[in-house]
Design a protein around this motif. Structure first.
Motif, short mmCIF file in Angstrom:
data_model
loop_
_atom_site.label_atom_id
_atom_site.label_comp_id
_atom_site.label_asym_id
_atom_site.label_seq_id
_atom_site.Cartn_x
_atom_site.Cartn_y
_atom_site.Cartn_z
N SER A 148 0.83 -1.21 0.00
CA SER A 148 0.00 0.00 0.00
C SER A 148 0.86 1.26 0.00
O SER A 148 0.60 2.22 -0.74
CB SER A 148 -0.93 0.02 1.22
N MET A 149 1.92 1.26 0.82
CA MET A 149 2.79 2.43 0.89
C MET A 149 3.65 2.57 -0.36
O MET A 149 3.90 3.68 -0.83
CB MET A 149 3.68 2.37 2.14
N TYR A 150 4.10 1.44 -0.92
CA TYR A 150 4.94 1.49 -2.12
C TYR A 150 4.17 2.09 -3.30
O TYR A 150 4.63 3.03 -3.95
CB TYR A 150 5.44 0.10 -2.47
N VAL A 151 3.01 1.54 -3.55
CA VAL A 151 2.19 2.04 -4.67
C VAL A 151 1.71 3.46 -4.37
O VAL A 151 1.69 4.33 -5.25
CB VAL A 151 0.99 1.10 -4.92
N GLY A 152 1.36 3.70 -3.10
CA GLY A 152 0.90 5.03 -2.72
C GLY A 152 1.99 6.07 -2.90
O GLY A 152 1.74 7.17 -3.41
N TYR A 153 3.24 5.74 -2.52
CA TYR A 153 4.31 6.74 -2.66
C TYR A 153 4.72 6.91 -4.12
O TYR A 153 5.15 8.00 -4.53
CB TYR A 153 5.52 6.36 -1.81
N MET A 154 4.60 5.87 -4.93
CA MET A 154 4.79 6.04 -6.38
C MET A 154 3.82 7.09 -6.92
O MET A 154 4.19 7.94 -7.74
CB MET A 154 4.57 4.71 -7.10
N THR A 155 2.58 7.03 -6.44
CA THR A 155 1.56 7.98 -6.89
C THR A 155 1.84 9.37 -6.34
O THR A 155 1.59 10.38 -7.02
CB THR A 155 0.16 7.50 -6.47
N TYR A 156 2.32 9.44 -5.10
CA TYR A 156 2.77 10.73 -4.55
C TYR A 156 3.75 11.39 -5.52
O TYR A 156 3.63 12.58 -5.84
CB TYR A 156 3.50 10.51 -3.22
N MET A 157 4.75 10.61 -5.98
CA MET A 157 5.78 11.15 -6.85
C MET A 157 5.22 11.56 -8.20
O MET A 157 5.62 12.58 -8.77
CB MET A 157 6.89 10.11 -7.03
N TYR A 158 4.28 10.77 -8.73
CA TYR A 158 3.65 11.13 -10.01
C TYR A 158 2.91 12.46 -9.85
O TYR A 158 3.04 13.36 -10.68
CB TYR A 158 2.69 10.02 -10.45
#
Length: 435
Positions: free
Chosen positions: A16-26
């Motif tokens: 959840s955090m990995y995918v979520g932080y990828m989206t943060y960066m996008y």
């Protein structure tokens, strides 16, 4: 069964955090991907520069505040809230067409972005023991590199086929959905779901006879009294300035002083980032091994074995920048130039990973977010110093003078660290209060 249940929670939280932080960066970079299209619509570079500056300024402040807030409120709520607001901003932004509105909204996005990594760091420390903490921290940190590699391609496809507004609205909707996922699957600490905590909660007092441990009474002022925290801050400032210089000015050095092509300059920057991914993972695994080795030897000293990793990386960085200035020249092969860039990225990102881990794990749990906020603030200062001040140095002493200065700073820190390697890493020692 208990360990299996614990692992399932760890897996759900990490994904959840990995995918979520990828989206943060996008979200953080989504508007910049649309700049070519905006220029075609009549926006000039100074207007776009104002928009970018509004976000970077807000992010520098909010990352510090996010670290402090992660010690005060639920890290899960902080992570989800930042992702929700970021998504809402990039969803609403395409509906506007005014520079000042763009600037105000992008400033708000910058404020929301500061909630991301501090909350991840807080959750990681609660769910992974010290012997695994560095490895999982480093793996999670690669989410930003993965996003940085994939997002431009996705954005280019969306902009080309559907327009720049759609390229923001789609990640906006995804962010809102992932914020809800984070609320459902991210858990602050094991005890919140009936499991045993890995890390002792320093907000609670534990009685021992007639004395109470009162580490819970410590505040951010106690952190500032720690020599070890200042050692971390100085090192993080130098290393982050070095990373920023390599990323921002390395291309110009290759083109202007080594006579390389635009392609070679870009390849150098790409090699730095690629090395960074590998360096982060190596740093986490290596320093976790050092932690396990110290424990197996029965070493009860207060020094952090992870700082040995910092010493190694910084020492190699000094050597690499020396090679870049005095060995690499106009006749050097592309393989040598990009190879040096790869190794620079590996060592710098490796050291950056370790600084973040140590800042979080060496402070009391109720101050770990604040501790990370302080060293992150030092890193941001280093990034700023690598901008205009280093450009001024380059104006008078060329780019080789810039990298010579970076080389000297890394050598100086390596010498300081060598003599202070056994310094206590306990930022706030336990005090006892007799009743």
């Amino acid at each position: 069964m208990a360990s299996e249940g614990f692992f399932k929670y760890q897996l759900a939280i990490f994904v959840s955090m990995y995918v979520g932080y990828m989206t943060y960066m996008y979200d953080r970079r989504s508007f910049t991907y649309a700049f070519p299209a905006l220029i075609e619509e009549g926006f000039d570079k100074s207007q776009l520069g104002l928009i970018v500056t509004s976000q970077t300024t807000a992010y520098a402040v909010s990352k510090f505040l996010g670290g402090v807030l992660s010690d005060k409120i639920s890290a899960k709520i902080l992570f989800a809230s930042g992702l929700f607001v970021s998504g809402l901003v990039v969803l609403v932004l395409p509906l506007c067409n005014d520079v000042m509105m763009f600037t105000a909204l992008w400033f708000m996005c910058g404020l929301a972005q500061g909630c991301g990594w501090p909350s991840c760091a807080k959750v990681l420390r609660q769910w992974w023991n010290p012997a695994q903490f560095g490895t999982w921290w480093s793996i999670l940190s690669t989410s930003q590199n993965v996003s940085g590699s994939v997002a431009p391609l996705v954005a280019a496809f969306l902009i080309t086929n559907f327009g720049w507004r759609y390229s923001l609205q789609l990640p906006g909707v995804i962010s809102l959905g992932l914020a809800a996922v984070a609320v459902l699957f991210v858990v602050d600490k094991p005890s919140d779901v009936g499991l045993e905590n890995i890390v002792k909660d320093t907000t609670q007092k534990s009685k021992k006879g007639d004395a109470d441990t009162v580490q819970s009474e410590s505040t951010w002022k106690d952190l500032l009294k720690s020599p070890f925290l200042w050692l971390l801050c100085i090192g993080y400032l130098i290393v982050y300035a070095s990373k920023t210089a390599a990323s921002d000015w390395g291309q110009l050095y290759v083109i202007q002083e080594l006579g390389g092509s635009q392609y070679l300059g870009s390849a150098f920057i790409s090699s730095v980032e690629t090395g960074g991914v590998i360096g982060s993972v190596i740093a986490g695994y290596l320093t976790d091994w050092l932690v396990r080795r110290k424990k197996s030897r029965g070493d009860t000293s207060d020094s952090s074995p992870r700082m040995i990793g910092v010493l190694i990386f910084v020492g190699v960085v000094f050597t690499l920048f020396h090679a870049l200035v005095y060995i690499v020249n106009k006749d050097s092969s592309e393989v040598l130039i990009t190879g040096v860039g790869f190794c620079i990225g590996l060592c710098l990102y490796g050291a950056i990973c370790i600084f973040g881990v140590v800042a979080s794990e060496c402070a009391p749990t109720h101050l770990s977010g604040t501790s990370h906020a302080f060293v992150a603030l030092a890193a941001n200062l280093g990034g700023m110093l690598a901008g205009l001040p280093l450009a001024y140095v380059a104006k008078h002493y060329n780019w080789s003078g810039v990298f010579l200065l970076i080389e000297t700073l890394n050598l100086g820190y390596a010498v300081i660290l060598l003599f202070m390697l056994n310094i206590s890493s306990v930022m706030v020692p336990l005090k006892k209060k007799h009743e």
